[in-house]
Design a protein around this motif. Structure first.
Motif: not given
Ligand code: SF4
Length: 224
Positions: A32-57
């Motif tokens: 639960h360090c959160g490293a995989c959920c964080r980015g920086t202003e210069a290097d934003e967090h970038t993780a793929t999310v599919f259309p159905d997942e977007i609607r679920t969220l």
């Protein structure tokens, strides 16, 4: 395209037990360090999310009805291939990334939230459920950076939780989700290619498995 179809067959043939063996041998426990959920202003967090997942969220964010749901609160166009134009970003891109906040972190990350900081834990996308693992099949997504470990077809990416004991049941659950993700990613990639038609339009156009869309998730209106 043929190679993607072959890879999809290979993904469907993956044995969950073998994937679980590989995950067990690498070892993993989320710290639960959160490293995989964080980015920086210069290097934003970038993780793929599919259309159905977007609607679920969408509805999970407390919207009382569909009218309150805004696609852009959840996802942004994958930045690769876009360029800065006179009125902001423009160009064509493929797929969506989880939206980020002003610091470059995933918009759903809150370090004070229970359970490691993900405020949408129950509905988080497949890529989040399976981090830091991926499978070595062409056409599946690979987290940024080099793999730091591998066992058979399973790759492990940078994460402080690697190398820790994992019980068999958890490894099997993770393995089954990893297989589901590989199949889903390849199905998505094939559908994107089947639907793709280059467009000449102002602003940003995102091609996903459902067709061409604007950054707010609405279908692109093509000239008749
Ligand atoms: S959706 Fe949740 S798990 Fe995934 S990157 Fe965002 S905060 Fe992290």
């Amino acid at each position: 395209m043929n190679s993607l179809v072959d890879e999809l067959e290979a993904a469907r043939d993956l044995e969950v037990d073998a994937l679980a063996d590989a995950i067990e041998s690498i070892g993993f426990e989320c710290t639960h360090c959160g490293a995989c959920c964080r980015g920086t202003e210069a290097d934003e967090h970038t993780a793929t999310v599919f259309p159905d997942e977007i609607r679920t969220l969408g509805p999970s964010q407390g919207a009382e009805n569909d009218a309150e749901y805004d696609w852009r609160d959840i996802a942004r166009p994958m930045p690769y291939g876009l360029r800065e134009g006179s009125d902001g970003l423009e160009g064509e891109t493929f797929e969506w990334a989880l939206q980020t906040d002003g610091c470059g972190d995933c918009t759903f990350y809150d370090p004070t939230a229970d359970g490691g900081g993900c405020t949408v834990h129950e509905n988080r996308p497949l890529i989040c459920r399976t981090y830091p693992f991926s499978v070595a099949l062409e056409g599946t997504s690979q987290p940024m950076g080099e793999a730091v470990d591998e066992a058979g077809i399973v790759r492990a990416h940078e994460c402080e939780g690697l190398g820790r004991d994992i019980d068999r049941k958890e490894a099997e659950t993770l393995a089954a989700t990893l297989k589901r993700r590989a199949i889903r990613e390849l199905e998505e990639a094939i559908a994107v290619l089947e639907r793709y038609q280059s467009v000449d339009a102002d602003g940003v156009v995102v091609h996903d498995s459902e067709g061409a869309k604007r950054p707010d998730g609405t279908p692109l209106e093509r000239p008749q």
